[in-house]
Design a protein around this motif. Sequence first.
Motif, short mmCIF file in Angstrom:
data_model
loop_
_atom_site.label_atom_id
_atom_site.label_comp_id
_atom_site.label_asym_id
_atom_site.label_seq_id
_atom_site.Cartn_x
_atom_site.Cartn_y
_atom_site.Cartn_z
N SER A 1 -6.83 11.26 -7.54
CA SER A 1 -8.13 10.56 -7.59
C SER A 1 -8.39 9.78 -8.97
O SER A 1 -9.06 8.60 -8.45
N ARG A 2 -7.59 10.06 -9.75
CA ARG A 2 -7.84 8.99 -11.03
C ARG A 2 -7.08 7.86 -10.59
O ARG A 2 -7.63 6.63 -11.21
N ALA A 3 -6.08 7.86 -10.02
CA ALA A 3 -5.34 6.58 -9.75
C ALA A 3 -6.25 5.77 -8.74
O ALA A 3 -6.27 4.44 -8.54
N VAL A 4 -6.77 6.54 -7.74
CA VAL A 4 -7.74 5.78 -6.81
C VAL A 4 -9.00 5.00 -7.51
O VAL A 4 -9.45 3.93 -7.30
N ALA A 5 -9.47 5.86 -8.59
CA ALA A 5 -10.51 5.26 -9.40
C ALA A 5 -10.06 3.97 -10.16
O ALA A 5 -10.76 2.93 -10.40
N LEU A 6 -8.93 4.09 -10.69
CA LEU A 6 -8.31 3.00 -11.42
C LEU A 6 -8.19 1.82 -10.59
O LEU A 6 -8.41 0.70 -10.94
N ALA A 7 -7.38 2.26 -9.30
CA ALA A 7 -7.34 0.96 -8.51
C ALA A 7 -8.57 0.50 -8.05
O ALA A 7 -8.60 -1.01 -7.80
N ALA A 8 -9.53 1.20 -7.61
CA ALA A 8 -10.87 0.51 -7.07
C ALA A 8 -11.62 -0.37 -8.09
O ALA A 8 -12.13 -1.28 -7.87
N GLY A 9 -11.60 0.21 -9.62
CA GLY A 9 -12.24 -0.56 -10.38
C GLY A 9 -11.53 -1.99 -11.02
O GLY A 9 -12.18 -2.85 -10.87
N ILE A 10 -10.16 -1.83 -10.75
CA ILE A 10 -9.46 -3.15 -11.13
C ILE A 10 -9.98 -4.13 -9.82
O ILE A 10 -9.99 -5.33 -9.91
N GLY A 11 -9.62 -3.29 -8.39
CA GLY A 11 -9.90 -4.33 -7.60
C GLY A 11 -11.19 -4.87 -7.51
O GLY A 11 -11.14 -6.08 -7.14
N VAL A 12 -12.21 -4.16 -7.65
CA VAL A 12 -13.79 -4.65 -7.94
C VAL A 12 -13.58 -5.88 -8.77
O VAL A 12 -14.09 -7.14 -8.63
N CYS A 13 -13.06 -5.78 -10.00
CA CYS A 13 -13.03 -6.83 -11.10
C CYS A 13 -12.07 -7.96 -10.84
O CYS A 13 -12.63 -9.17 -10.96
N ALA A 14 -10.99 -7.53 -10.09
CA ALA A 14 -10.13 -8.79 -9.27
C ALA A 14 -11.07 -9.69 -8.30
O ALA A 14 -10.86 -10.91 -8.49
N VAL A 15 -11.65 -9.32 -7.44
CA VAL A 15 -12.43 -9.81 -6.38
C VAL A 15 -13.56 -10.78 -7.02
O VAL A 15 -13.92 -11.81 -6.73
N GLY A 16 -14.21 -10.03 -8.12
CA GLY A 16 -15.15 -10.96 -8.81
C GLY A 16 -14.57 -12.13 -9.50
O GLY A 16 -15.22 -13.13 -9.80
N ALA A 17 -13.41 -11.84 -10.12
CA ALA A 17 -12.62 -12.91 -10.93
C ALA A 17 -12.45 -13.88 -9.98
O ALA A 17 -12.46 -15.28 -10.09
N ALA A 18 -11.79 -13.69 -8.51
CA ALA A 18 -11.38 -14.71 -7.67
C ALA A 18 -12.79 -15.44 -7.30
O ALA A 18 -12.63 -16.76 -7.02
N LEU A 19 -14.05 -14.81 -7.14
CA LEU A 19 -14.92 -15.64 -6.90
C LEU A 19 -15.43 -16.49 -7.95
O LEU A 19 -15.78 -17.67 -7.78
N ALA A 20 -15.33 -16.03 -9.30
CA ALA A 20 -15.77 -16.90 -10.42
C ALA A 20 -14.74 -18.17 -10.43
O ALA A 20 -15.11 -19.36 -10.86
N ILE A 21 -13.22 -17.99 -10.20
CA ILE A 21 -12.69 -19.08 -10.36
C ILE A 21 -12.78 -19.94 -9.21
O ILE A 21 -12.83 -21.23 -9.39
N GLY A 22 -13.05 -19.45 -7.94
CA GLY A 22 -13.38 -20.48 -6.98
C GLY A 22 -14.65 -21.39 -7.27
O GLY A 22 -14.60 -22.55 -6.91
N ILE A 23 -15.69 -20.70 -7.77
CA ILE A 23 -16.79 -21.37 -8.13
C ILE A 23 -16.58 -22.35 -9.19
O ILE A 23 -16.92 -23.39 -9.27
N GLY A 24 -15.70 -21.85 -10.18
CA GLY A 24 -15.00 -22.65 -11.35
C GLY A 24 -14.54 -23.79 -11.00
O GLY A 24 -14.77 -25.05 -11.77
N ARG A 25 -13.73 -23.87 -9.92
CA ARG A 25 -13.05 -25.22 -9.31
C ARG A 25 -14.26 -26.29 -8.75
O ARG A 25 -13.98 -27.38 -8.78
N LEU A 26 -15.40 -25.64 -8.15
CA LEU A 26 -16.24 -26.59 -7.77
C LEU A 26 -17.18 -27.09 -8.87
O LEU A 26 -17.69 -28.12 -8.92
N LEU A 27 -16.98 -26.15 -9.99
CA LEU A 27 -18.04 -26.76 -11.33
C LEU A 27 -16.91 -26.81 -12.36
O LEU A 27 -16.92 -25.82 -13.38
N PRO A 28 -16.21 -27.80 -12.68
CA PRO A 28 -15.09 -27.76 -13.28
C PRO A 28 -15.49 -27.86 -15.12
O PRO A 28 -14.79 -27.25 -15.70
N ALA A 29 -16.70 -28.07 -15.11
CA ALA A 29 -17.43 -28.26 -16.49
C ALA A 29 -17.65 -26.91 -17.13
O ALA A 29 -18.04 -26.37 -18.23
#
Length: 357
Positions: free
Chosen positions: A27-55
Amino acid sequence: MSGDVDVTPAPQAVALPEKTSGGSPRSRAVALAAGIGVCAVGAALAIGIGRLLPAVNPMLIAIVLGTLVANLIPAPAWIRPGVDFSTKRLLRLGIAVLGLQLMFHDILALGWEVIALVVVIVAAGITGTMYLGRILGLSWTQRVLIACGFSICGAAAVAAADGVVDAKDREVVTSIALVVVFGTLMIPGVPLLAGALGMDDRQSGILAGGAIHEVAQVVAAGGMIGGGALAIATVVKLARVLMLAPVMAYLGVVQRRRTRDAGASDGTTGRQPPLVPIFVIGFLASVAVRSSGLLPDVVIDQAALVQSALLTTAMFGLGLGVRVGLLRSVGLRPFALAAAATLWVVFMAFVGVVLVG
C-alpha cells in the motif's frame, strides 16, 4: 514572517490516514507511485504549455497548475508520500543533473577578471539581499531563497536552497514567482540599457549574464542584443550557476549551526543536516563528468530534458500544497526585496562591465 496568515493546507488535503502510515509495504508503494504519477502528469502538462509560451518558465507553470488542482480538485491525502518524494528527492536529483550543463574550461576561458566579477556578484548579491531583507522583517528562510534565486540562477537556486534550509512552501512559491516576474522584465530591459549606454557585444553579454536571473531569460536577452553577446552572456551565466555548489555547502554549515543552537535552547537534539548536502556533491560530480568530454552531445541534450522534467515535477508537487490565499498573505515586503535585489545585482554587473569589460 511577521503578519503572515496561516495558509497551511487543510488537514484533509495533506494529512495521511493512519492506515497509510501503518499499512502494508504494497500500500505504501502504491501511494508513492500514485503521488509521483500525479506530479509527473502535471509536469508534462506544464512543459507542454511552456513550449507554447517559451518566455514563461515551465516550473512556474507547474506551480500554478498544482495550486489550481489543490484548490479546485484537492488530491486525496493517501498519495501524499509520492508528492513529498517528488518535492524533495526528485528536486535534489534535478539539481544534481543540472551540473551536466556546465564545463569547467568554458568558465576558465572567461578570464580571471570576469570570474572574479561573477564571484563578487553572487557573494555581494546574497549579502546585500539578506541584509535588506532583515531590515524589512522577512524570515531568514525567505531571505535566503530570494537572495539565492536573484544572485545565482533563479528558480533552480531557490529550489536548491530550499533543499538545504527547508523553508515553508509559501516562501518557496513566492520566491520562484518573484524570480520569474522580475527576470522576465529584464529580458527587454537589459538590452535597452546596454544599447542606451553604447555597450559592445562583450560588454552587453557580461551585463546580461551577470545581472539576469534565469538561464533561459539570459538566452532570450542575449538573442535580442545579437552578435556575439549571446555566447558571452550564456557562459557568464553558467559561471554564476557554478557558484551554486559553494553557496549551498556554506548554507549547509549555517543550517547545521542553526539546528544545533535551536536544540540547545529548547533542550532537544534535532537531527543535524549533512555538512555538505549530497545533491551538491552530485552537482559537482556532474560538472566533472561533463568537463571530461566523455559524454556525447546526445546524452547532454537528453540530460537537459531530464533535469527540466525532474524540477518541473517537483514544482507541481509543491503547488499541490498551496492554498489560494498564499499571495495575499505574503504582503508587499517580499516584492520590495525582490525589486531591490534586482537593482542591486544589475548595479554590480554594470560596475563590473565598466571595470573589466
